[in-house]
Each structure stands twice: as C-alpha cells, then as structure tokens.
Design a protein around this motif. Structure first.
Motif, PDB file in Angstrom:
ATOM      1  N   PRO A  55       0.809  -1.223   0.000  1.00 19.49           N
ATOM      2  CA  PRO A  55       0.000   0.000   0.000  1.00 19.49           C
ATOM      3  C   PRO A  55       0.842   1.273   0.000  1.00 19.49           C
ATOM      4  CG  PRO A  55      -0.072  -1.061   2.149  1.00 19.49           C
ATOM      5  CD  PRO A  55       0.649  -2.000   1.240  1.00 19.49           C
ATOM      6  N   TYR A  56       2.048   1.185   0.522  1.00 22.67           N
ATOM      7  CA  TYR A  56       2.985   2.309   0.512  1.00 22.67           C
ATOM      8  C   TYR A  56       4.260   1.851  -0.173  1.00 22.67           C
ATOM      9  CZ  TYR A  56      -0.230   4.326   3.877  1.00 22.67           C
ATOM     10  OH  TYR A  56      -1.361   4.814   4.486  1.00 22.67           O
ATOM     11  N   LYS A  57       4.731   2.647  -1.128  1.00 19.07           N
ATOM     12  CA  LYS A  57       5.894   2.243  -1.929  1.00 19.07           C
ATOM     13  C   LYS A  57       7.212   2.702  -1.314  1.00 19.07           C
ATOM     14  CE  LYS A  57       3.142   0.586  -5.123  1.00 19.07           C
ATOM     15  NZ  LYS A  57       1.877   0.521  -4.400  1.00 19.07           N
ATOM     16  N   ILE A  58       7.185   3.854  -0.608  1.00 12.34           N
ATOM     17  CA  ILE A  58       8.421   4.466  -0.101  1.00 12.34           C
ATOM     18  C   ILE A  58       8.237   4.831   1.370  1.00 12.34           C
ATOM     19  CG2 ILE A  58      10.050   6.399  -0.356  1.00 12.34           C
ATOM     20  CD1 ILE A  58       9.091   6.671  -3.258  1.00 12.34           C
ATOM     21  N   GLN A  59       9.294   4.670   2.143  1.00 10.81           N
ATOM     22  CA  GLN A  59       9.299   5.106   3.535  1.00 10.81           C
ATOM     23  C   GLN A  59      10.452   6.094   3.734  1.00 10.81           C
ATOM     24  OE1 GLN A  59       7.870   2.198   6.115  1.00 10.81           O
ATOM     25  NE2 GLN A  59       9.027   2.845   7.919  1.00 10.81           N
ATOM     26  N   ILE A  60      10.126   7.282   4.214  1.00  4.54           N
ATOM     27  CA  ILE A  60      11.132   8.333   4.426  1.00  4.54           C
ATOM     28  C   ILE A  60      11.539   8.333   5.900  1.00  4.54           C
ATOM     29  CG2 ILE A  60      11.636  10.798   4.256  1.00  4.54           C
ATOM     30  CD1 ILE A  60       9.325  10.980   2.207  1.00  4.54           C
ATOM     31  N   ILE A  61      12.844   8.254   6.113  1.00  9.39           N
ATOM     32  CA  ILE A  61      13.372   8.224   7.479  1.00  9.39           C
ATOM     33  C   ILE A  61      14.331   9.404   7.649  1.00  9.39           C
ATOM     34  CG2 ILE A  61      14.680   6.867   9.173  1.00  9.39           C
ATOM     35  CD1 ILE A  61      13.792   4.365   7.612  1.00  9.39           C
ATOM     36  N   PRO A  62      13.868  10.494   8.278  1.00  5.63           N
ATOM     37  CA  PRO A  62      14.731  11.661   8.471  1.00  5.63           C
ATOM     38  C   PRO A  62      15.413  11.651   9.843  1.00  5.63           C
ATOM     39  CG  PRO A  62      12.494  12.267   9.000  1.00  5.63           C
ATOM     40  CD  PRO A  62      12.470  10.789   8.667  1.00  5.63           C
ATOM     41  N   LYS A  63      16.449  12.407   9.944  1.00  6.78           N
ATOM     42  CA  LYS A  63      17.075  12.686  11.231  1.00  6.78           C
ATOM     43  C   LYS A  63      16.249  13.801  11.859  1.00  6.78           C
ATOM     44  CE  LYS A  63      21.654  13.664  13.194  1.00  6.78           C
ATOM     45  NZ  LYS A  63      23.058  14.038  12.874  1.00  6.78           N
ATOM     46  N   VAL A  64      15.265  13.431  12.708  1.00  3.63           N
ATOM     47  CA  VAL A  64      14.245  14.383  13.150  1.00  3.63           C
ATOM     48  C   VAL A  64      14.795  15.492  14.040  1.00  3.63           C
ATOM     49  CG1 VAL A  64      12.321  12.777  12.906  1.00  3.63           C
ATOM     50  CG2 VAL A  64      13.574  12.872  15.061  1.00  3.63           C
ATOM     51  N   GLU A  65      15.921  15.240  14.699  1.00  2.00           N
ATOM     52  CA  GLU A  65      16.484  16.291  15.552  1.00  2.00           C
ATOM     53  C   GLU A  65      17.130  17.410  14.735  1.00  2.00           C
ATOM     54  OE1 GLU A  65      19.349  12.706  15.685  1.00  2.00           O
ATOM     55  OE2 GLU A  65      17.201  13.106  15.646  1.00  2.00           O
ATOM     56  N   ASP A  66      17.325  17.164  13.436  1.00  9.15           N
ATOM     57  CA  ASP A  66      17.847  18.179  12.524  1.00  9.15           C
ATOM     58  C   ASP A  66      16.646  18.840  11.842  1.00  9.15           C
ATOM     59  OD1 ASP A  66      18.836  19.547  10.236  1.00  9.15           O
ATOM     60  OD2 ASP A  66      20.604  18.259  10.175  1.00  9.15           O
TER      61      ASP A  66
END
Length: 428
Positions: free
Chosen positions: A334-345
């Motif tokens: 159902p979802y093709k891509i997962q974005i994983i950011p450095k959230v503290e930045d």
C-alpha cells in the motif's frame, strides 16, 4: 501516513514462531491483533494489503464477465433447512446459531443457500443465463483446530463465486472461465499456485480443483508431476473409481512420476451440477416453457489465507537474528516508499515533510517516520517490519537536491534527483 499518528513502537523480534514467522512478526508488532482463537483484527498496513488483494480479485472477475453482489452473513435458519444442510452443520459444530424472539439465525459458513435464494428471484428464464455472481464477504466457521493464525480462522473474508447455467456443457464453460480468472488473480498477486485434481467431498458435484501453493507451512500433501505441472490431492486415490475418474475428467493415466510435496490450499473450484438446485428448487423456464434445474459451479479464494501466505512468502532474514521483516511486492504494497529523516535536525525534518507532501500529491503513497526520540537504525528496522519496498534515509550524507533510494529487497542503493524519483514511481 505519518508513523507518529499510528502509535507504533519498536519491538524486539524475539521468540518468533518458527513455523509461521511472518504472522508471528505481524502479531508481535501489533499489525494484527488476536482477540481469541481464530479471531483477529487488522492494523492499517495488513488491512490495506488485504484490500489490494480484494481489488485484484474484483477487477479480474469483472474482466471475466462476473457480477459482484453481497449476501448477508447473518441468515435465517429456514434457508438452511430448505437445503437439508442445517442439521449437519449444527450437529458437527461448524455453524454458529443464535435464537431470538424473531426466530433462529445462522452465521453463514458458506454461501450456496443464500446465493440460490438470490438467484431464484433474478434468473427465472433461459434468457437470464448464463451468469456468475461473486462476493467478497465474511464467513464464520467454528473451527475446532485453529492453526496457523490467519490461515485457519473462525471468522475470515472469502471470495465466493457461483455460476448458473442452462446445462452441463454451459457449466463446464463457466468452470473453465473461473479457473482462468483464478490463475490470473494469483499471478497478479505474485503467488505461483498449482491447480490440482481434488475430491468434491461434502460439496458434492462432478469435478473440482484446488489451487495450491508449494509451502512447508501447508497442511496438505499432494502428488505433483513437475515436468507436466500437474498435481492431485492424495484423497483422490481413496476413490473406488480413481483410475477411471482421473482418466475421464483430467486425462491422467499414469501417476508413477508424481512425487509427494507439502502445499497450502488458497482456492477451490467445483462443478456442482444440479445438486443444490434440486435441494432448493432452483429452476428456470426453458425455450419450450418448461422448468429446468440450474447447473451450478462454485469457486472460492480464502482472502485472509492468501494474505497470510503472502506475508510468509515475503519474509526477509537478518544474517544474525533470523526473520526480521518483509518486502511486499510493489503491486500489493500500500505504501511504496518510507522516508526516514534525522528528526532532531530541523532542516532534514523539513526536507522530509516537503518530500512526503510532494510524493503523496503525485499519487505515490509514502510513509514518513516522524517519530521522536528514536535512532535512525531502529527506524530502518521498522521500515522492513512494515514491508515497504523502498526506503529513503535523510541523514548527514544527503543534500537538498539528491537523495539516496534503497531497494529493501535487493539492498541496492541509488542517488537520485527528486524529479527523477517521481518519474520512477508515478506509473507503478
């Protein structure tokens, strides 16, 4: 979808069920929730996977000229008594019933009775035939031995289809039409099934085939000729007329090259003939103005069983820890891509939100892991737990224009511009 809104927490994958590691992971990570033996709730990702499977089924059956309907799961006992199957299903404990001041009602374990009641109101003339009705609805069976989680539940979604024809020749044609549709459905889902010769058993009728997936997790043992691509259920060998039956119905004259393998049943199709129309007075008026019995076929796919088998098939292993998640097929995920950011930045988090919005606006379903106070490594593990085919990690090594896209199945990485990323996924 933003993961912070789902309540998902990282879970250590320990004590995984060795027989059913895929569903064990789903349970431990809260993607399915067990309420009791054979009773499960679906969290959002497995639910959407299930709906994608159902979409493939409906689109394919519509293409093959079938008509979608929806029958009630709760049914009056009268239609089951009319067919003569009420006592059998109640006495063996398969069918659950409830009594009220309005009468006795049954939770349907199958749909032959209800569809005949439906058809008799619609198919009164030869001019209305042939037709194949189908539905995807909930079935309830009081399974005593609930094994394999979703593979054998007490309440489960099922595709059941029923063909109505003028005569035996027409029934055989409708049966072949459904058979071809089933093969196409499983191919689109990404599962290599084998149609095998089966015994009609309690369903009765002339001929049937099961759609089997080769799997060590399966409950069935079949005889399979790999060269010919032909299989048969070992129950067939118990028939007194086994040799004659195999030769007449399936053109099998020699089983010496067949070898025993373990399989999992995902679908079953039957030529029923006039058995059920005789029991429930299912008739149409022919060209001469006389009454004739419907010739029927019955065709079923276990939707939740197919979902479970797909997850078991798509499992991935960590060299050190063993089963660690899934990579779902792109056609099903159902979802093709997962974005994983450095959230503290703050800059990386803004870049992630901007990319997330762009992709979703373009119709590319994307997950944003915006959860706070978690290491990127833990988020990468969770990406695999959710089965997302591709991953984008926005950390110290990425800039505003170029991002790194990783294929979770192959591990291959590529640096790509955002506009090229959109082109890559727009038509998938």
């Amino acid at each position: 979808m933003k993961l912070s809104q789902t309540g998902m927490n990282t879970v250590k994958l320990i004590n995984i069920d060795k027989m059913y590691p895929g569903q064990s992971i789903l349970l431990k990570t809260g993607q399915i929730v067990q309420y009791g033996a054979g009773l499960f709730a679906y969290n959002t990702i497995p639910l959407l996977v299930r709906r994608n499977i159902e979409k493939i089924i409906t689109e394919t059956l519509n293409k093959y000229g079938c008509i979608e309907i929806l029958l009630p799961t709760l049914q009056p006992d009268t239609i089951w008594k009319n067919s003569g199957r009420y006592d059998h299903y109640v006495n063996d404990g398969t069918m659950l019933i409830t009594e009220s001041n309005k009468g006795t009602f049954c939770l349907a374990p199958t749909g032959e009775e209800a569809v005949l009641e439906f058809a008799k109101e619609k198919l009164k003339s030869y001019k209305n035939l042939p037709v194949t009705y189908y539905q995807i609805g909930e079935k309830v069976r009081n399974e005593i031995r609930t094994r394999g989680y979703l593979l054998r539940g007490k309440s489960f979604p099922m595709l059941d289809a029923y063909s109505f024809d003028l005569d035996e020749k027409g029934m055989e044609k409708s049966y072949l039409n459904a058979r071809n549709a089933f093969l196409e459905i499983f191919e689109k889902i990404g599962m290599s099934v084998i149609p095998i010769v089966a015994d009609n058993g309690a369903m009765g009728g002339k001929k049937s085939e099961e759609f089997m997936l080769i799997s060590e997790q399966g409950e069935d043992k079949i005889l399979y000729n790999e060269e010919e691509g032909i299989g048969l259920n070992t129950e067939i060998l118990e028939r007194e007329d086994c040799k004659e039956y195999l030769e007449k119905e399936y053109n099998i004259t020699d089983i010496s090259k067949f070898k025993e393998i373990r399989t999992m049943e995902l679908g079953h199709i039957f030529q029923l003939g006039t058995r059920y129309s005789e029991m429930m007075d299912g008739k149409y008026i022919n060209k001469e103005g006389k009454e004739e019995l419907y010739y029927m076929g019955c065709y079923g796919i276990g939707v939740s069983r197919t979902l479970a088998a797909l997850y078991e098939q798509c499992i991935i292993n960590d060299a050190k820890w063993g089963p660690c998640g899934f990579v779902l097929p792109e056609t099903i995920a159902p979802y093709k891509i997962q974005i994983i950011p450095k959230v503290e930045d703050e800059n990386k988090l803004k870049q992630a939100n901007d990319l997330y919005n762009i992709l979703n606006e373009k119709g590319i379903n994307t997950i944003l892991d915006d959860r706070q106070n978690m290491q990127i490594g833990a988020k990468i593990k969770d990406c695999k737990v959710l089965g997302t085919p591709y991953m984008i990690v926005l950390g110290d090594k990425t800039d505003e224009n170029n991002i790194e896209l990783e294929n979770n199945k192959t591990g291959e990485k590529e640096v790509i511009l955002i506009e090229n990323l959109i082109k890559k996924f727009e038509n998938k």
